[in-house]
Design a protein around this motif. Structure first.
Motif, PDB file in Angstrom:
ATOM      1  N   LEU B 102      -3.242  21.033  -5.670  1.00 16.62           N
ATOM      2  CA  LEU B 102      -2.132  21.357  -6.163  1.00 16.62           C
ATOM      3  C   LEU B 102      -1.503  22.599  -5.082  1.00 16.62           C
ATOM      4  N   GLN B 103      -2.486  23.514  -4.709  1.00 17.15           N
ATOM      5  CA  GLN B 103      -1.890  24.426  -3.797  1.00 17.15           C
ATOM      6  C   GLN B 103      -1.372  23.964  -2.443  1.00 17.15           C
ATOM      7  N   LYS B 104      -2.154  22.880  -2.161  1.00 18.39           N
ATOM      8  CA  LYS B 104      -1.799  22.281  -0.696  1.00 18.39           C
ATOM      9  C   LYS B 104      -0.269  21.633  -0.869  1.00 18.39           C
ATOM     10  N   ARG B 105      -0.144  21.035  -2.199  1.00 17.00           N
ATOM     11  CA  ARG B 105       1.188  20.304  -2.451  1.00 17.00           C
ATOM     12  C   ARG B 105       2.155  21.488  -2.282  1.00 17.00           C
ATOM     13  N   ASP B 107       2.127  24.328  -0.871  1.00 18.26           N
ATOM     14  CA  ASP B 107       2.409  24.570   0.587  1.00 18.26           C
ATOM     15  C   ASP B 107       3.146  23.511   1.500  1.00 18.26           C
ATOM     16  N   ILE B 108       2.984  22.532   1.070  1.00 23.73           N
ATOM     17  CA  ILE B 108       3.747  21.234   1.875  1.00 23.73           C
ATOM     18  C   ILE B 108       5.261  21.357   1.404  1.00 23.73           C
ATOM     19  N   ASP B 109       5.273  21.527   0.206  1.00 23.92           N
ATOM     20  CA  ASP B 109       6.680  21.430  -0.647  1.00 23.92           C
ATOM     21  C   ASP B 109       7.677  22.664   0.336  1.00 23.92           C
ATOM     22  N   GLU B 110       6.905  23.805   0.162  1.00 25.74           N
ATOM     23  CA  GLU B 110       7.691  25.044   0.865  1.00 25.74           C
ATOM     24  C   GLU B 110       7.857  24.573   2.544  1.00 25.74           C
ATOM     25  N   THR B 111       6.948  24.227   3.038  1.00 24.79           N
ATOM     26  CA  THR B 111       7.264  23.816   4.570  1.00 24.79           C
ATOM     27  C   THR B 111       8.173  23.082   4.621  1.00 24.79           C
ATOM     28  N   ILE B 112       8.139  21.854   3.845  1.00 24.36           N
ATOM     29  CA  ILE B 112       9.297  20.922   3.881  1.00 24.36           C
ATOM     30  C   ILE B 112      10.571  21.155   3.628  1.00 24.36           C
TER      31      ILE B 112
END
Lengths: 133, 133
Positions: B102-105, B107-112
Motif C-alpha cells: 500500500l505504501q508503494k501504491r 508512492d506510485i500515485d504521487e509520482t504519477i
DNA sequence: GCCTGATTTTACTTTTACGTAAATTTTTTG
DNA sequence: CAAAAAATTTACGTAAAAGTAAAATCAGGC
C-alpha cells in the motif's frame, strides 16, 4: 505566519536522521549528481530544495528504481519546457515513466488481491477452529 | 477442451525466452531455493507450477523486492494453514506485506500525479507555441 | 553412431549501492 | 583558546544479483 519549520539550511546529520540513512549515503547521492548542496568552507549546507530532492530519491528507492532511473525521473522535473522538439521528447519520457508506474501498480494490485485471499482462508480456517481473531 | 498450451514441461530456454532472462538467472533462482525443477538425467524440467513461480518472481522484481523478500512472499502462498498460532502469525505476515504494498501504491500515485502535471505544462506550452501534439 | 546445438557445472568477474575505517579538517562548546 | 564533537576526504571492502567464460555432458536429427 510562516509555514512550519521552513529552515534556510539543513546539516547532513539532520537529514540522515529525517530520512534514516547514513552520511555516506547522502554523499553518495551527491557524487551521483542527484543533489548539489552548497558549501560553507568544506561543510555541506542543504537547502529545502535539496531536502525535497532527497524525498524524491527515497520514494524512488521504495519503488525499486535504480539511481539511474531516479536520475531520469528527477531530470524530468528539472527540464524547463523549452523548444517544441524538446517538449515532444519530454512528453515521451513522461509517458514511458508513467507506463512503468502503471505496470507496477497493476503488479501491486494483483499481489494485494492474492494476499487478501490468503488472509480470508486463514480467517475461515480460524473460524472453523473456533478461534477469535 | 483443455486450456491453451497447458504443457507438461518447459525447458530452461523456453522459459528464458518467455521471461526475457538468462539461463544463469533461472539457475540462480533455483540455487536460491525459489524454484525446484525436477531432473531427467541432469537436464532440468520445469512444470507449470515452476512457471507460475517464475511469474511471481518477475512480478516481485518489477516491484523492487529483493530475492529474500520474494522468498517471503512465496512462502506466504505455500504455507498450508495449519494450527491456530501459525494462522495468526501468517495473518500478521500478510498484513505486513500488504502495508508495504500500500505504501508503494501511494508512492506510485504521487509520482504519477506529478508526471501528469509535467505533461499538462508541456501541452500548455505547446499550445502557446501553436504546435500540434 | 556421430555431429551440432543445447544444457550443465564450476568458478571467476562485474555492477550497484552503499559500509567501514583512517586520517584530517572544521565547527561547536565550555 | 582548548577539547570535544561533527564533518570531510580517501580508499578499500562487501553483499546482492546476476554476467561470463571454460570445459564437460547430453539430446535429437540425419
Amino acid at each position: 505566519m510562516k509555514s512550519p519549520e521552513q529552515k534556510q539550511f539543513y546539516t547532513i546529520t539532520e537529514l540522515t536522521r529525517e530520512f534514516g540513512v547514513s552520511t555516506r549515503t547522502i554523499r553518495f547521492y551527491e557524487d551521483e549528481g542527484l543533489i548539489q548542496p552548497i558549501r560553507r568552507g568544506r561543510t555541506r549546507l542543504f537547502k529545502p530544495s535539496d531536502r525535497r530532492l532527497l524525498m524524491l530519491i527515497m520514494r524512488g528507492k521504495r519503488l525499486g528504481f535504480s539511481i539511474a532511473e531516479i536520475r531520469e525521473i528527477i531530470s524530468i522535473y528539472k527540464e524547463p519546457p523549452g523548444e517544441s522538439g524538446q517538449l515532444k521528447l519530454l512528453i515521451q519520457r513522461v509517458i514511458e515513466k508513467r507506463d512503468q508506474l502503471l505496470q507496477k501498480r497493476t503488479d501491486i494490485d494483483e499481489t494485494i488481491a492474492e494476499l487478501d485471499q490468503v488472509e480470508e482462508q486463514c480467517l475461515g480456517r480460524m473460524a472453523e477452529l473456533g478461534v477469535g481473531t
